[in-house]
Design a protein around this motif. Structure first.
Motif, short mmCIF file in Angstrom:
data_model
loop_
_atom_site.label_atom_id
_atom_site.label_comp_id
_atom_site.label_asym_id
_atom_site.label_seq_id
_atom_site.Cartn_x
_atom_site.Cartn_y
_atom_site.Cartn_z
N PHE A 107 -5.33 -9.76 15.04
CA PHE A 107 -4.51 -9.92 13.83
C PHE A 107 -3.34 -8.93 13.82
O PHE A 107 -3.42 -7.86 14.42
CB PHE A 107 -5.37 -9.75 12.56
N HIS A 110 2.40 -6.47 9.31
CA HIS A 110 3.67 -5.75 9.29
C HIS A 110 4.18 -5.67 7.87
O HIS A 110 4.01 -6.60 7.09
CB HIS A 110 4.75 -6.49 10.10
N HIS A 179 -9.61 -5.82 14.51
CA HIS A 179 -9.66 -5.99 15.96
C HIS A 179 -10.27 -4.76 16.58
O HIS A 179 -10.46 -3.73 15.92
CB HIS A 179 -8.31 -6.35 16.57
N GLY A 212 6.64 5.39 11.35
CA GLY A 212 7.01 4.46 12.42
C GLY A 212 8.51 4.25 12.49
O GLY A 212 9.25 4.62 11.57
N GLY A 259 -6.70 0.73 8.57
CA GLY A 259 -5.68 0.28 9.52
C GLY A 259 -4.27 0.74 9.17
O GLY A 259 -3.46 0.99 10.06
N ASN A 260 -3.99 0.87 7.90
CA ASN A 260 -2.64 1.27 7.47
C ASN A 260 -2.19 2.59 8.09
O ASN A 260 -0.99 2.85 8.26
CB ASN A 260 -2.57 1.34 5.94
N VAL A 263 -0.21 4.07 12.54
CA VAL A 263 1.23 3.80 12.55
C VAL A 263 1.68 3.23 13.90
O VAL A 263 1.43 3.81 14.96
CB VAL A 263 2.02 5.07 12.16
N1 LIG Z 1 5.12 1.19 11.61
C1 LIG Z 1 4.20 0.43 11.02
N2 LIG Z 1 2.90 0.73 11.25
C2 LIG Z 1 1.91 -0.02 10.68
C3 LIG Z 1 2.22 -1.08 9.79
C4 LIG Z 1 3.61 -1.37 9.58
O1 LIG Z 1 3.98 -2.31 8.87
N3 LIG Z 1 4.56 -0.59 10.21
N4 LIG Z 1 1.19 -1.76 9.19
C5 LIG Z 1 -0.08 -1.05 9.05
C6 LIG Z 1 -1.20 -1.83 8.58
S1 LIG Z 1 -1.31 -2.08 6.90
C7 LIG Z 1 -2.22 -2.21 9.42
S2 LIG Z 1 -3.59 -2.97 8.81
C8 LIG Z 1 -2.13 -2.01 10.87
C9 LIG Z 1 -2.22 -3.34 11.58
O2 LIG Z 1 -2.15 -3.19 12.97
P1 LIG Z 1 -1.99 -4.47 13.90
O3 LIG Z 1 -0.74 -5.20 13.47
O4 LIG Z 1 -1.97 -3.98 15.29
O5 LIG Z 1 -3.20 -5.33 13.64
O6 LIG Z 1 -0.94 -1.37 11.26
C10 LIG Z 1 -0.47 -0.37 10.37
N5 LIG Z 1 0.64 0.31 10.96
#
Ligand SMILES: Nc1nc2c(c(=O)[nH]1)N[C@H]1C(S)=C(S)[C@@H](COP(=O)(O)O)O[C@H]1N2
Ligand SMILES: [Mo]
Length: 429
Positions: A107, A110, A179, A212, A259-260, A263
């Motif tokens: 999954f 972004h 994942h 990020g 997960g958030n 980064v």
């Molecule tokens: N730079 C950046 N890192 C990020 C995000 C993002 O939008 N930008 N989304 C976060 C969120 S909310 C999650 S759940 C995970 C998802 O990682 P994936 O896309 O590899 O599954 O990345 C995190 N890291």
């Protein structure tokens, strides 16, 4: 852990009788739909694929799954988000086995879309309370000692749509914001030490702020203790470069935490005296309780599990007799030590067999090898981790958290499996 508790006499008996009937007839004989007297042309006749040549080695640059597996793909839920830029899709966990998630169907989430960032254009800065602020190129990072670790990443919003009632019909949609990959990278500790942490003084109350390179930047504060413990600056997942959608060329890995915080396209790490209290850790990724106050700093993903098959997208299609019930369990607090499965909505439980011993903050596969004769089941699984924590029921979780939450829903899930083998997302009280 119970060792193969369900490999009972009935299964051995089945294998013996299948062999006695002769190859081909055996499997269907178990389902009661054919006998050895009906020859199976797949066994008795020479097939096309055996009488000519197959494809030559593929001249295309990268292999893809065979066409018959074309529906094992990420899917999204259109009404969930206004557009696909700040959005999420779901891992087809109902169709996978083992524990590793291939990147191509893992999954994505972004906040401002997935960005294309070349290795040559990549920079990582460490600044703030360090002796020597540093900027690393991708090549610089590759020259530090690397490690390999397998960890799950679960979005804090996984199962978030299920608080008020059974909502989405499929394990992919209720539990697919997860994942599990093997990462290769440098420890965050190595890089922080390279920049020198003496300037930060007593590290006890220090934090790092990570962001990020994408427009959202997705900035998060991480306490120093975690930063120095097991966080990784990762370049590779499952042996190959990260896919763009997972943060190519470099992402942060924060084992066991929401997960958030992982980064993607990580560009900056600032050592600070305190947390930033950014958007992603205040208005989002906090949990509003019944009385309107919010829990914050709820980083760890508590123990959780899900039966992936049978499930709404993976109904029982074979006849009566042997049935493999399988699923996944995980805990941000460490290893899964036991998984129980209930067929009657939590009244009675059987201990499942773990595919292999639970690993630290990684997915664990479980199996319950059983018999099914068309009886209705209210299938549940419940994970127990090395701290002794037991995954709660939906009722238990609601008692503590109320109904205002989105994130951190780790309750026990129920699938109602009907006589025809179809399954549906339901709640039992
Ligand atoms: N730079 C950046 N890192 C990020 C995000 C993002 O939008 N930008 N989304 C976060 C969120 S909310 C999650 S759940 C995970 C998802 O990682 P994936 O896309 O590899 O599954 O990345 C995190 N890291
Ligand atoms: Mo997330």
């Amino acid at each position: 852990m119970a060792d193969q508790p369900n490999q009972g006499p009935s299964r051995r008996q089945f294998l013996t009788s299948a062999a006695a009937l002769g190859a081909g007839a055996g499997i269907s004989a178990v389902a009661g739909s054919a006998s050895a007297a009906t020859p199976d042309p797949l066994i008795t006749e020479v097939q096309d694929w055996a009488s000519g040549l197959g494809d030559g080695v593929d001249a295309s640059p990268y292999g893809v799954p065979i066409q018959f597996e074309g529906d094992v793909i990420r899917r999204n839920v259109e009404w969930l988000t206004a557009d696909t830029i700040s959005s999420i899709n779901f891992t087809p966990i109902h169709a996978l086995d083992g524990t590793i998630t291939p990147q191509g169907c893992a999954f994505e989430r972004h906040h401002s879309g997935a960005i294309e960032l070349k290795k040559e254009d990549y920079r990582l800065m460490i600044n703030g309370l360090v002796d020597t602020p540093l900027v690393f190129s991708y090549e610089d990072l590759e020259r530090f000692p690397r490690q390999n670790h397998t960890y799950f990443l679960e979005c804090a919003a996984n199962t978030g749509m299920e608080w008020a009632g059974a909502q989405l019909n499929g394990a992919q949609f209720t539990h697919g914001m997860i994942h599990n990959m093997e990462y290769s990278g440098v420890t965050l500790r190595t890089l922080l030490e390279e920049a020198g942490l003496d300037a930060a003084g007593d590290l006890k109350d220090k934090w790092v702020y990570v962001e990020g390179a994408d427009a959202s930047s997705n900035g998060r504060s991480i306490p120093m203790e975690k930063a120095l413990d097991d966080c990784l600056i990762a370049f590779k997942a499952n042996g190959e470069a990260l896919r763009m959608e997972h943060g190519y060329p470099v992402r942060l890995v924060v084992p066991g935490w929401e997960g958030n915080m992982w980064v993607k396209w990580i560009r900056r790490i600032e050592v600070m005296d305190g947390p930033v209290e950014s958007r992603e850790e205040t208005s989002k990724y906090t949990d509003v309780l019944e009385d309107g106050t919010a829990r914050k700093w709820t980083w760890v993903m508590d123990a959780k599990s899900i039966v992936t098959s049978p499930s709404p997208q993976a109904p029982i299609k074979h006849g009566h007799g042997p049935l493999v019930i399988t699923g996944l369990a995980w805990s941000g607090h460490g290893k899964i030590t036991r998984v129980d499965v209930s067929k009657d909505g939590g009244k009675t439980w059987e201990t499942a067999r773990l595919g292999k011993e639970g690993e630290d903050k990684a997915l664990t596969r479980f199996y319950l090898d059983t018999e099914w004769n068309g009886e209705e089941m209210f299938l549940q699984s419940r994970a127990i981790d090395e701290t002794g924590y037991v995954q709660p029921t939906k009722t238990q979780l609601r008692e503590v958290r109320g109904l205002n939450s989105i994130y951190h829903n780790n309750c026990i899930q129920t699938w109602w499996v009907k006589a025809d083998g179809e399954a549906e997302n339901v709640e039992v009280s």
